[in-house]
Design a protein around this motif. Structure first.
Motif, short mmCIF file in Angstrom:
data_model
loop_
_atom_site.label_atom_id
_atom_site.label_comp_id
_atom_site.label_asym_id
_atom_site.label_seq_id
_atom_site.Cartn_x
_atom_site.Cartn_y
_atom_site.Cartn_z
N GLY A 1 0.36 -1.03 -0.32
CA GLY A 1 0.06 0.14 -0.01
C GLY A 1 0.56 1.16 0.16
N ARG A 2 2.45 1.35 1.17
CA ARG A 2 2.76 2.26 0.72
C ARG A 2 3.53 2.38 -0.37
N GLY A 3 4.12 0.92 -1.02
CA GLY A 3 4.70 1.70 -2.75
C GLY A 3 3.46 2.14 -3.71
N GLN A 4 2.06 1.52 -3.45
CA GLN A 4 1.12 2.22 -4.20
C GLN A 4 1.08 3.89 -4.01
N ILE A 5 1.17 4.14 -2.55
CA ILE A 5 0.92 5.80 -2.76
C ILE A 5 1.52 6.58 -3.38
N PHE A 6 2.98 5.91 -3.56
CA PHE A 6 4.23 6.31 -3.58
C PHE A 6 4.69 7.15 -5.26
N HIS A 7 3.92 5.59 -5.38
CA HIS A 7 4.15 6.07 -7.11
C HIS A 7 3.11 6.74 -8.08
N ARG A 8 2.26 7.24 -6.70
CA ARG A 8 0.75 7.97 -7.23
C ARG A 8 1.70 9.00 -7.25
N ILE B 1 2.91 6.07 6.91
CA ILE B 1 3.18 7.48 6.63
C ILE B 1 3.93 8.02 6.82
N LYS B 2 4.17 7.50 7.58
CA LYS B 2 5.89 8.49 8.79
C LYS B 2 6.97 8.70 7.88
N ASP B 3 6.82 7.15 7.21
CA ASP B 3 8.30 7.03 6.48
C ASP B 3 7.99 7.84 4.61
N LEU B 4 6.97 7.38 4.37
CA LEU B 4 6.34 8.43 2.99
C LEU B 4 6.38 9.84 3.29
N ARG B 5 6.55 10.42 4.18
CA ARG B 5 7.05 11.76 4.69
C ARG B 5 8.72 12.04 4.46
N TRP B 6 9.44 11.41 4.93
CA TRP B 6 10.94 11.97 5.15
C TRP B 6 11.59 10.88 3.39
N VAL B 7 10.67 10.30 2.94
CA VAL B 7 11.19 9.78 1.59
C VAL B 7 10.70 10.77 0.57
N ASP C 1 10.41 2.14 -3.51
CA ASP C 1 10.70 2.30 -2.00
C ASP C 1 10.75 1.79 -0.58
N SER C 2 11.38 0.16 -1.22
CA SER C 2 11.84 -0.26 0.43
C SER C 2 13.53 -0.54 0.70
N TRP C 3 14.02 -0.95 1.11
CA TRP C 3 15.30 -0.59 2.00
C TRP C 3 16.06 -1.64 1.07
N ALA C 4 15.26 -2.56 0.38
CA ALA C 4 16.23 -3.27 -0.58
C ALA C 4 17.12 -2.68 -1.78
N MET C 5 18.39 -2.95 -1.62
CA MET C 5 18.88 -2.37 -2.67
C MET C 5 20.32 -3.09 -3.47
N PRO C 6 20.61 -3.44 -4.57
CA PRO C 6 21.39 -4.88 -4.91
C PRO C 6 22.62 -4.26 -4.93
N PRO C 7 23.57 -4.70 -4.43
CA PRO C 7 25.34 -4.64 -4.43
C PRO C 7 25.35 -2.88 -5.70
N ALA C 8 26.46 -2.53 -4.56
CA ALA C 8 26.96 -1.38 -5.98
C ALA C 8 28.15 -1.62 -7.01
N LYS C 9 27.16 -2.07 -8.21
CA LYS C 9 27.36 -2.79 -9.07
C LYS C 9 27.44 -2.27 -10.36
N GLU C 10 27.92 -1.41 -11.14
CA GLU C 10 27.64 -1.23 -11.85
C GLU C 10 26.09 -1.58 -13.01
N VAL D 1 14.83 4.75 -3.84
CA VAL D 1 13.97 6.57 -3.77
C VAL D 1 14.63 7.34 -1.94
N ARG D 2 14.94 5.87 -0.63
CA ARG D 2 15.60 6.00 0.09
C ARG D 2 16.36 5.84 -0.11
N TYR D 3 17.76 6.20 -0.82
CA TYR D 3 19.15 6.20 -1.02
C TYR D 3 19.57 7.44 -2.01
N SER D 4 17.93 7.28 -3.24
CA SER D 4 18.50 8.74 -3.58
C SER D 4 19.71 8.30 -4.45
#
Length: 250
Positions: free
Chosen positions: A50-57, A105-111, A173-182, A217-220
């Motif tokens: 649900g959070r992801g849907q609202i962020f996409h909107r 919603i708290k997460d959404l605000r700072w993101v 919009d989640s915390w999960a992100m692949p390793p920092a490889k090009e 988006v959490r890491y930009s």
């Protein structure tokens, strides 16, 4: 498909006249998970979804606002006002309304604040927002001829920086992100990369390369990879084979 032959998998074709990218992506990872999603999760969305849907909107409305005002970056307060509008969901059909707790919603605000502060966009290259693209693929009919199936996917945003180059933005919009490889995409991102590239290449003959840019988006930060038109035939065959397995499974 040959007019003389009935469809080989009528149950699947009646239930799923179009095959969505999200469904095929789940099936690609786990057929049983796809079955559970269809049978038990219809009409239900957990808090992260649900959070992801609202962020996409929010992101869609924010980009549209920036394009309308010819601004490459959005003001923090304007972004928060758009978020508040998205939380109300007054323009969303009843069947698509989601409910999330204050903690989400708290997460959404700072993101949203971080998204507004960290990102600028070359909106002169913006081609579309939340564009849905259909394409017809074919797989062999067991009794001869071909089966036509329509596959479809919705792009978060499409940019065309050069006449033959398209960039598909995909918000994460989640915390999960692949390793920092090009060029290192997630497993889901690899599927989306090929699927979205195929749709764009089919829709726009002048495009010769398509970059999927996963924007965390959490890491930009972003992860991206590019598909070229020379790969299109192989990808189409992969998607067609996946669609056939989907139909046979049902």
């Amino acid at each position: 498909m040959s007019e003389q032959l009935p469809p080989p998998y009528p149950k699947a074709m009646e239930r799923f006249p179009k095959l969505r990218q999200s469904r095929l992506s789940t099936f690609d990872q786990c057929a049983l998970g796809a079955r559970f999603d269809e049978d038990y999760r219809a009409g239900y969305s957990g808090h992260p979804q649900g959070r992801g849907q609202i962020f996409h909107r929010f992101a869609a409305k924010a980009l549209a606002s920036m394009w309308q005002n010819q601004e490459s970056q959005i003001d923090e307060e304007v972004a928060l006002s758009i978020l508040r509008e998205c939380l109300r969901q007054h323009d969303v059909p009843d069947s698509e309304v989601v409910n999330i707790p204050f903690s989400q919603i708290k997460d959404l605000r700072w993101v949203v604040v971080k998204w507004a502060a960290d990102n600028t966009f070359d909106l002169e290259y913006l081609a579309d927002i939340e564009q849905r693209i259909d394409a017809t693929i074919q797989y062999p009919h067991p009794e001869g001829g071909w089966v036509d199936r329509v596959v479809t996917g919705a792009l978060d945003a499409l940019f065309v920086p050069e006449p033959d180059w398209a960039v598909v933005l995909d918000w994460k919009d989640s915390w999960a992100m692949p390793p920092a490889k090009e060029g290192n995409l997630s497993d889901a991102g690899y599927f989306q990369q090929r699927f979205y590239a195929y749709l764009v290449l089919r829709r726009y003959p002048a495009i010769n390369r398509v970059t999927l840019r996963e924007h965390y988006v959490r890491y930009s930060e972003a992860r991206e990879a590019t598909i070229f038109r020379s790969q299109m035939e192989d990808i189409g065959e992969e998607i067609a084979a996946l669609a056939e397995r989907w139909d046979r499974t049902w």
